[in-house]
Design a protein around this motif. Sequence first.
Motif, PDB file in Angstrom:
ATOM      1  N   SER A  14       0.761  -1.127  -0.030  1.00 14.53           N
ATOM      2  CA  SER A  14       0.137   0.148   0.120  1.00 14.53           C
ATOM      3  C   SER A  14       0.856   1.123  -0.190  1.00 14.53           C
ATOM      4  CB  SER A  14      -1.006  -0.029   1.335  1.00 14.53           C
ATOM      5  OG  SER A  14      -0.321   0.063   2.431  1.00 14.53           O
ATOM      6  N   VAL A  15       1.945   1.143   0.887  1.00 16.49           N
ATOM      7  CA  VAL A  15       2.897   2.344   0.567  1.00 16.49           C
ATOM      8  C   VAL A  15       3.462   2.366  -0.910  1.00 16.49           C
ATOM      9  CG1 VAL A  15       5.118   3.393   1.377  1.00 16.49           C
ATOM     10  CG2 VAL A  15       3.523   2.007   3.176  1.00 16.49           C
ATOM     11  N   GLN A  16       3.932   1.533  -1.350  1.00 16.01           N
ATOM     12  CA  GLN A  16       4.405   1.283  -2.798  1.00 16.01           C
ATOM     13  C   GLN A  16       3.481   2.060  -3.717  1.00 16.01           C
ATOM     14  OE1 GLN A  16       5.531  -2.377  -4.714  1.00 16.01           O
ATOM     15  NE2 GLN A  16       7.226  -1.428  -5.640  1.00 16.01           N
ATOM     16  N   LYS A  17       2.094   1.593  -3.558  1.00 13.35           N
ATOM     17  CA  LYS A  17       1.117   2.122  -4.475  1.00 13.35           C
ATOM     18  C   LYS A  17       0.879   3.693  -4.244  1.00 13.35           C
ATOM     19  CE  LYS A  17      -2.749  -0.347  -5.213  1.00 13.35           C
ATOM     20  NZ  LYS A  17      -4.050  -1.128  -4.961  1.00 13.35           N
ATOM     21  N   GLY A  18       1.035   4.056  -2.982  1.00 15.06           N
ATOM     22  CA  GLY A  18       1.078   5.373  -2.965  1.00 15.06           C
ATOM     23  C   GLY A  18       1.945   6.250  -3.699  1.00 15.06           C
ATOM     24  N   PHE A  19       3.373   5.657  -3.680  1.00 12.18           N
ATOM     25  CA  PHE A  19       4.165   6.544  -4.477  1.00 12.18           C
ATOM     26  C   PHE A  19       4.051   6.349  -5.960  1.00 12.18           C
ATOM     27  CE2 PHE A  19       6.699   6.127  -0.491  1.00 12.18           C
ATOM     28  CZ  PHE A  19       7.247   7.573  -0.477  1.00 12.18           C
ATOM     29  N   GLU A  20       3.508   5.020  -6.516  1.00 13.42           N
ATOM     30  CA  GLU A  20       3.100   4.885  -7.707  1.00 13.42           C
ATOM     31  C   GLU A  20       2.101   5.974  -8.324  1.00 13.42           C
ATOM     32  OE1 GLU A  20       1.851   0.809  -7.933  1.00 13.42           O
ATOM     33  OE2 GLU A  20       3.784  -0.131  -8.183  1.00 13.42           O
ATOM     34  N   CYS A  21       1.150   6.400  -7.238  1.00 12.85           N
ATOM     35  CA  CYS A  21       0.015   7.198  -7.759  1.00 12.85           C
ATOM     36  C   CYS A  21       0.628   8.698  -7.895  1.00 12.85           C
ATOM     37  CB  CYS A  21      -0.894   7.429  -6.529  1.00 12.85           C
ATOM     38  SG  CYS A  21      -1.849   5.954  -6.423  1.00 12.85           S
ATOM     39  N   VAL A  22       1.787   9.082  -7.287  1.00 10.20           N
ATOM     40  CA  VAL A  22       2.394  10.076  -7.890  1.00 10.20           C
ATOM     41  C   VAL A  22       3.449  10.211  -8.768  1.00 10.20           C
ATOM     42  CG1 VAL A  22       1.574  11.236  -5.353  1.00 10.20           C
ATOM     43  CG2 VAL A  22       3.798   9.954  -5.596  1.00 10.20           C
ATOM     44  N   GLU A  23       3.592   8.971  -9.203  1.00 10.75           N
ATOM     45  CA  GLU A  23       4.623   8.606 -10.300  1.00 10.75           C
ATOM     46  C   GLU A  23       6.072   8.902  -9.704  1.00 10.75           C
ATOM     47  OE1 GLU A  23       3.713  11.427 -13.346  1.00 10.75           O
ATOM     48  OE2 GLU A  23       2.011  10.339 -14.111  1.00 10.75           O
ATOM     49  N   ALA A  24       6.210   8.198  -8.582  1.00 12.08           N
ATOM     50  CA  ALA A  24       7.743   8.060  -8.108  1.00 12.08           C
ATOM     51  C   ALA A  24       8.126   6.595  -7.882  1.00 12.08           C
ATOM     52  CB  ALA A  24       7.555   8.565  -6.425  1.00 12.08           C
ATOM     53  N   ASP A  25       9.144   6.390  -8.267  1.00  6.55           N
ATOM     54  CA  ASP A  25       9.960   5.080  -8.472  1.00  6.55           C
ATOM     55  C   ASP A  25      10.222   4.635  -7.061  1.00  6.55           C
ATOM     56  OD1 ASP A  25      11.086   2.548  -9.137  1.00  6.55           O
ATOM     57  OD2 ASP A  25      12.791   3.445  -9.798  1.00  6.55           O
ATOM     58  N   ALA A  26       9.482   3.659  -6.379  1.00  3.13           N
ATOM     59  CA  ALA A  26       9.611   3.260  -5.015  1.00  3.13           C
ATOM     60  C   ALA A  26       9.637   1.729  -4.959  1.00  3.13           C
ATOM     61  CB  ALA A  26       8.504   3.675  -4.007  1.00  3.13           C
ATOM     62  N   ARG A  27      10.541   1.072  -4.478  1.00  6.83           N
ATOM     63  CA  ARG A  27      10.744  -0.166  -4.570  1.00  6.83           C
ATOM     64  C   ARG A  27      10.877  -1.114  -2.864  1.00  6.83           C
ATOM     65  NH1 ARG A  27      15.353  -0.482  -9.342  1.00  6.83           N
ATOM     66  NH2 ARG A  27      14.282   1.045 -10.513  1.00  6.83           N
ATOM     67  N   ILE A  28      10.004  -1.932  -2.910  1.00  3.59           N
ATOM     68  CA  ILE A  28      10.387  -2.715  -1.528  1.00  3.59           C
ATOM     69  C   ILE A  28      11.606  -3.607  -1.473  1.00  3.59           C
ATOM     70  CG2 ILE A  28       9.441  -4.454   0.109  1.00  3.59           C
ATOM     71  CD1 ILE A  28       6.711  -3.910  -1.533  1.00  3.59           C
ATOM     72  N   VAL A  29      12.496  -3.273  -0.445  1.00  3.81           N
ATOM     73  CA  VAL A  29      13.774  -3.738  -0.667  1.00  3.81           C
ATOM     74  C   VAL A  29      13.979  -4.702   0.669  1.00  3.81           C
ATOM     75  CG1 VAL A  29      14.798  -1.947  -1.793  1.00  3.81           C
ATOM     76  CG2 VAL A  29      14.772  -2.124   0.512  1.00  3.81           C
ATOM     77  N   GLU A  30      14.528  -6.072   0.447  1.00  5.79           N
ATOM     78  CA  GLU A  30      14.886  -6.767   1.415  1.00  5.79           C
ATOM     79  C   GLU A  30      16.152  -7.045   1.614  1.00  5.79           C
ATOM     80  OE1 GLU A  30      13.208 -10.570   0.236  1.00  5.79           O
ATOM     81  OE2 GLU A  30      11.363  -9.980   0.586  1.00  5.79           O
ATOM     82  N   ASP A  31      17.099  -6.330   0.772  1.00  6.58           N
ATOM     83  CA  ASP A  31      18.596  -6.405   1.028  1.00  6.58           C
ATOM     84  C   ASP A  31      19.213  -5.142   1.606  1.00  6.58           C
ATOM     85  OD1 ASP A  31      21.394  -6.699   0.850  1.00  6.58           O
ATOM     86  OD2 ASP A  31      21.511  -7.166  -1.316  1.00  6.58           O
ATOM     87  N   PRO A  32      19.753  -4.984   2.623  1.00  9.06           N
ATOM     88  CA  PRO A  32      19.965  -3.527   3.274  1.00  9.06           C
ATOM     89  C   PRO A  32      21.058  -3.089   2.313  1.00  9.06           C
ATOM     90  CG  PRO A  32      20.896  -5.623   4.528  1.00  9.06           C
ATOM     91  CD  PRO A  32      19.830  -6.055   3.713  1.00  9.06           C
ATOM     92  N   LEU A  33      21.967  -3.764   1.469  1.00  6.30           N
ATOM     93  CA  LEU A  33      22.859  -3.059   0.946  1.00  6.30           C
ATOM     94  C   LEU A  33      22.283  -2.062  -0.235  1.00  6.30           C
ATOM     95  CD1 LEU A  33      25.467  -5.976   0.132  1.00  6.30           C
ATOM     96  CD2 LEU A  33      25.584  -4.017   1.774  1.00  6.30           C
ATOM     97  N   THR A  34      21.091  -2.324  -0.598  1.00  8.70           N
ATOM     98  CA  THR A  34      20.171  -1.635  -1.596  1.00  8.70           C
ATOM     99  C   THR A  34      20.118  -0.051  -1.201  1.00  8.70           C
ATOM    100  OG1 THR A  34      18.016  -2.182  -0.889  1.00  8.70           O
ATOM    101  CG2 THR A  34      19.337  -3.459  -2.838  1.00  8.70           C
ATOM    102  N   LEU A  35      20.158   0.167   0.374  1.00 12.21           N
ATOM    103  CA  LEU A  35      19.854   1.512   0.816  1.00 12.21           C
ATOM    104  C   LEU A  35      21.047   2.278   0.356  1.00 12.21           C
ATOM    105  CD1 LEU A  35      18.706   0.872   4.345  1.00 12.21           C
ATOM    106  CD2 LEU A  35      17.304   0.848   2.226  1.00 12.21           C
ATOM    107  N   ARG A  36      22.279   1.851   0.092  1.00 11.24           N
ATOM    108  CA  ARG A  36      23.428   2.758  -0.323  1.00 11.24           C
ATOM    109  C   ARG A  36      23.052   3.528  -1.574  1.00 11.24           C
ATOM    110  NH1 ARG A  36      28.172  -1.194  -1.248  1.00 11.24           N
ATOM    111  NH2 ARG A  36      26.529  -1.508  -3.146  1.00 11.24           N
ATOM    112  N   ASP A  37      22.639   2.731  -2.525  1.00 13.72           N
ATOM    113  CA  ASP A  37      22.302   3.434  -3.909  1.00 13.72           C
ATOM    114  C   ASP A  37      20.767   4.160  -4.083  1.00 13.72           C
ATOM    115  OD1 ASP A  37      24.803   2.313  -4.747  1.00 13.72           O
ATOM    116  OD2 ASP A  37      24.045   0.340  -5.046  1.00 13.72           O
ATOM    117  N   ALA A  38      20.181   4.097  -3.019  1.00 16.70           N
ATOM    118  CA  ALA A  38      18.702   4.571  -3.276  1.00 16.70           C
ATOM    119  C   ALA A  38      18.910   6.153  -2.967  1.00 16.70           C
ATOM    120  CB  ALA A  38      17.996   4.007  -1.822  1.00 16.70           C
ATOM    121  N   SER A  39      17.821   6.799  -3.671  1.00 16.69           N
ATOM    122  CA  SER A  39      17.909   8.007  -3.400  1.00 16.69           C
ATOM    123  C   SER A  39      17.142   8.738  -2.316  1.00 16.69           C
ATOM    124  CB  SER A  39      17.352   8.870  -4.626  1.00 16.69           C
ATOM    125  OG  SER A  39      16.130   8.475  -4.853  1.00 16.69           O
TER     126      SER A  39
END
Length: 214
Positions: A14-39
């Motif tokens: 539901s959080v991801q869908k909220g960002f989709e509604c405002v045309e933002a690229d938001a992804r659910i991440v399970e790997d903490p290493l991905t936080l390094r490259d997130a905006s």
Amino acid sequence: MIAIIDSGVANLRSVQKGFECVEADARIVEDPLTLRDASGIVLPGVGAFADGISKLRDGGFVEPLLRAIEEGKPVLGICLGLHFLFSESEEFGHHAGLNVIKGRVVRFTNNLPVPPFRKGGVGGFLKIPHMGWNRIRIEQQAPIFKGIPDGGFFYFVHSYYVQPEDESVIAATTEYGPRFTSVLWRDNLFACQFHPEKSQALGLQLLKNFASLT
């Protein structure tokens, strides 16, 4: 890309869908290493504090999250995600939080009288948990409030609220018995007690504002 941390205690889609509604690229991440490259990073959560903070630690998210906050990356906590940021919580005992914000998470007291302007309650007392629509009073104009009026309504579901030691981090408050912190802001760090993804147009505006900072 905005990383939504999979803490195992939230309706992430539901959080991801909220960002989709405002045309933002938001992804659910399970790997903490991905936080390094997130905006930007979103820390959601519902349920019990102890379970949530344990899953956050066990998943290896704590260190990269704290590093991202320190480096100035935009971070948004939602509901229990707001609570995680504090020093400690009294929910079902005493549990240490991330200590990013000095302060405590405390429970609404029982038998809070219903004020004259509010309908509902049981036997003249406010219901716990605080559930449903309530208004915010903007205390300082945080960047995520662009296009959001003072007195706007958002959707809440919680029995506990935060008490920051430093009142300068309080961006908005809400009244439910006591007046409590409903939005926090310190530099690149934002957090809200309500659920923006469930708060219709104003909630989506808040998510859009956050996305614009990333």
